[in-house]
Write an enzyme that holds these catalytic residues in place. Sequence first.
Site, PDB file in Angstrom:
ATOM      1  N   CYS A  97       2.498   8.992   5.294  1.00 53.02           N
ATOM      2  CA  CYS A  97       2.821   7.909   4.974  1.00 53.02           C
ATOM      3  C   CYS A  97       4.070   7.689   4.239  1.00 53.02           C
ATOM      4  CB  CYS A  97       1.660   7.485   3.707  1.00 53.02           C
ATOM      5  SG  CYS A  97       1.973   8.744   2.344  1.00 53.02           S
TER       6      CYS A  97
ATOM      7  N   CYS B  24       0.690  -1.203  -0.041  1.00 47.57           N
ATOM      8  CA  CYS B  24      -0.008   0.053  -0.046  1.00 47.57           C
ATOM      9  C   CYS B  24       0.857   1.316   0.092  1.00 47.57           C
ATOM     10  CB  CYS B  24      -0.945  -0.106   1.092  1.00 47.57           C
ATOM     11  SG  CYS B  24      -0.042  -0.202   2.792  1.00 47.57           S
TER      12      CYS B  24
ATOM     13  N   ASP C 246       5.114   2.823   0.855  1.00 45.81           N
ATOM     14  CA  ASP C 246       6.437   2.860   0.796  1.00 45.81           C
ATOM     15  C   ASP C 246       7.049   1.723   1.884  1.00 45.81           C
ATOM     16  OD1 ASP C 246       6.353   5.086  -0.955  1.00 45.81           O
ATOM     17  OD2 ASP C 246       5.871   6.295   0.704  1.00 45.81           O
TER      18      ASP C 246
ATOM     19  N   CYS D 111       7.956   6.646  -3.015  1.00 46.82           N
ATOM     20  CA  CYS D 111       7.827   7.840  -3.838  1.00 46.82           C
ATOM     21  C   CYS D 111       9.220   8.527  -3.636  1.00 46.82           C
ATOM     22  CB  CYS D 111       6.649   8.447  -3.548  1.00 46.82           C
ATOM     23  SG  CYS D 111       6.535   9.149  -1.874  1.00 46.82           S
TER      24      CYS D 111
END
Lengths: 399, 399, 122, 122
Positions: free
Chosen positions: D102, D33, D35, D58
């Site tokens: 996140c 979902c 990193d 990312c």
Amino acid sequence: MRKCYFDHVATNPLDTRVFDAMMPFFKEEFGNPLSIYEPGARAKEAIENARAQVASLVNSKASEIIFTSSGAEANNFALRGIALSRQNEGKHIIVSRMEHHSILNSARFLEKMGFAVTYLPVDKHGFVDPETVKKSITKETTLISVIHASSEVGTIEPLKEIAAVAKEKGIILHTDAVATTGNIPVNVKELGVDLLSMAAHQFYGPKGAGALYVREGLRIVPLIYGGIQENGRRAGTENVPAIAGMGKAAELARDEMKARTEHVKKLRDKLFKGVSNVENVYLTGHPDNRLPAHASFCVEFIEGEAMLLLLAAKGIYAASGSACSSKALKASPVLLSMGISASLAQGSIVFTLGKDNTDEDIEYMLTEFPQVIKRLREISPYAKGWGIKGEGGECTVQR
Amino acid sequence: MRKCYFDHVATNPLDTRVFDAMMPFFKEEFGNPLSIYEPGARAKEAIENARAQVASLVNSKASEIIFTSSGAEANNFALRGIALSRQNEGKHIIVSRMEHHSILNSARFLEKMGFAVTYLPVDKHGFVDPETVKKSITKETTLISVIHASSEVGTIEPLKEIAAVAKEKGIILHTDAVATTGNIPVNVKELGVDLLSMAAHQFYGPKGAGALYVREGLRIVPLIYGGIQENGRRAGTENVPAIAGMGKAAELARDEMKARTEHVKKLRDKLFKGVSNVENVYLTGHPDNRLPAHASFCVEFIEGEAMLLLLAAKGIYAASGSACSSKALKASPVLLSMGISASLAQGSIVFTLGKDNTDEDIEYMLTEFPQVIKRLREISPYAKGWGIKGEGGECTVQR
Amino acid sequence: MYSAKVMDHFTNPRNVGEIPDADGVGTEGNPTCGDVMQIFIKVKDGIIIDAKFKTFGCGAAIAVSSMVTEMIKGKTLEEALAISKEAVANELGGLPAQKMHCSNLGADALKKAIEDYKSKNK
Amino acid sequence: MYSAKVMDHFTNPRNVGEIPDADGVGTEGNPTCGDVMQIFIKVKDGIIIDAKFKTFGCGAAIAVSSMVTEMIKGKTLEEALAISKEAVANELGGLPAQKMHCSNLGADALKKAIEDYKSKNK
Ligand SMILES: Cc1ncc(COP(=O)(O)O)c(C=O)c1O
Ligand SMILES: Cc1ncc(COP(=O)(O)O)c(C=O)c1O
């Protein structure tokens, strides 16, 4: 032939400076604001810049502005979005009889969905009485929507007083400020409204851009669902050039409002004075508490569309609320709700001035308009004996 | 640095000829199409002209085209407008899992209003099975909505077969043709659909203009209520320049479609071939039955946003369906519904080509993209030993 | 919106006025919701030798009145009675759909004028 | 979207790699979902003398990893443990709101690496 555009309430010409601000976003900067690469980022920046400019015009936070495609969309969004988000608290809303079709027809849609709607009466000048608002409120009421100023008769509503009533009862207040934003001071804090609709093309901005102010913290159900544009509250790839143009138009309106107002008011008063020489022409709306660029009349014994056509043949562009000039073939409900008879309403004519109109425009109009009236009265079975008076007549609604 | 715009599915650059067709309606011809005087009449004429051009692109009658502000608006309008207009016949609708957010979230809104919604599963290529559609139909079903082609994986759905099923059962069929209209042949008669959504900015037209085809005789509840624009079916002062632009873009798309398709397909196939040399890169969607300009992959062991950023630093603009690159931080539901694992979906990357891309663009991309993958795999904890292969790998979804 | 012929008859209406000693007068319409037409005719030997009108209404209504009065001059009463709304509209090069019914009152007013004449000359 | 500092650490990440004989290794995140970060540390006399990382994720996740490994080199374990998510974000000139939680896993992965070291050296 001289061209006199006196229909600013229909739409405004685009200011050249606004067009210049839009230009980059048509071609070079065509990126999608959602994209993370540079061209998209610059489109995003343009939108956020415009949001701040619009917010500054109405004294809100930038985050309180949601862009839409038009004033009508903003009105639909406000009415239905709030009615739905609060339907567990009640299913009664209140709107005035001065509202634009986009409010009235949204209200009718809500009626079909099981909501009760109160349509507030108005007096002969088109004023909503805050006391009547108060009396219309029930335990079920969640939303009141009253127009800021009527585009048909120019009357400016006592919004502050209505806001006080709404606040006291804990009811959300929306105002359709499409005809006012950018033209007279509109300050969401001072007005005390929770939502406010506007449209760029009403203040020399482009068509295709409107906005809804939604007070921080207020939950609203979207009208257009989809992606996460406008913080998930209004989906669809943003019309970047139009939004950038709306921002620039807002900035110019703020900076130039005072000068523009003085200019149009002077011209409008000259027009009032001139028209008062024509017999049996009645001003509609309030003579003073009205939009500064707005001159609206009912001309007895003749019909509005016929006037519009003859004026247009002379290069003079105006509007009418007559049944024949509306494609729905109904006399303006606003005029009727003010107590104007259907036959007098047939003679409705509305001149709305703009920053580019000149003294000469008014003088030209003042020579042509009485002749148009005279010609049509000569054809009319009702006008025997009526024509142009030598001296000033009374220029107010007399019914 | 070379700039390669490979994100046509996000939005297209505006064709200069389209812009030229819009120009007159910004300034001189700013009139409101509802007005009866000349400038308004010319704006009206521009809209009707555009309506005929758009109708000709999709083989409908002009009167069957309703202009909107975007593809998202057209989708909301279609889904909610038909569900509501037919709610007395039933409250069940069917949509596929390939749909755009503007369909999915409209469907969710309808669920909240008491409708039942079936979300059709798809196979590994993203195909909806017409048999599954048939089995999903109940006595209550009034509407089916299946996307024409996915903007995320390019797969073109078997709409004709689905239309046959819908017709047999007397159910209305809508298709979101935003990604296809103007790019591949879209013929409402041949497809057999009752409603079809499109957006001008997907075929070199302007942002701010979309349209919904509504088959003659079909009743639809408006999304935006108000005046009598668009025959009372979509209110709001028309965005005349954008609509004129959409018309011109439709005309050009029709005339040049064959040449454009050949051009992008040749480039796209070159891209496919080049990328097939990179190990552990999987094509998403169907290899052949897909949009001609569309190349979408999942790159194993690395994440999409990171790829986008490194590509953008090289002037290459693309898109991704990874969770990190979406502002909602969710992996593309389309990829997941095709059975692609969430971790592989993180490596999503989408290149969509356009008429102005060149062979050199593809060559440049084919040297940069593998290096970006290599760099990120060097950082990735999962990619030990993986890199660029010397010879061609297999380029299909292997899950 | 309007054909050139409509605009011509609207901006230069023929036969505007009243006939003080008319042989027949017919009024159709209602001022509270739209157009009103008044047609005056002069009849000799069963032939309409003069016609005039007064109209309160939109461009279409005025053009229709003008056209109807033109069309009936020199016609017999029977020929005049046979003139339909469609015939008037056609003669004007067509009328917008929404104007066909509400502003195209000329033929109706004419019928009333002829009835008025007939009832006076029974 | 990202600050210049984030872009610098993302495009030129410091300390990429593994330490084969690391004294502590910490992994945080979930590849299904979002990193995943892996941090390797080398410790001497209670001081982190080397740090490397591997990251799946990312731009923000990679920049955070790079920055964290830079920040901890030369620090005592206690000092390193005191580094918060906010401190890393600040050092990077800020992170977009949605990335704060996140993708900002560096401090968590670091804590796990230190715990790993401590558990091995009890
Ligand atoms: C398949 C599809 N449907 C709908 C839309 C929404 O269109 P718009 O962005 O014009 O609102 C898009 C967006 O590009 C799309 O790709
Ligand atoms: C008072 C008022 N409200 C709403 C609208 C609708 O705005 P738009 O035409 O931008 O949809 C108008 C139209 O001009 C208006 O005058």
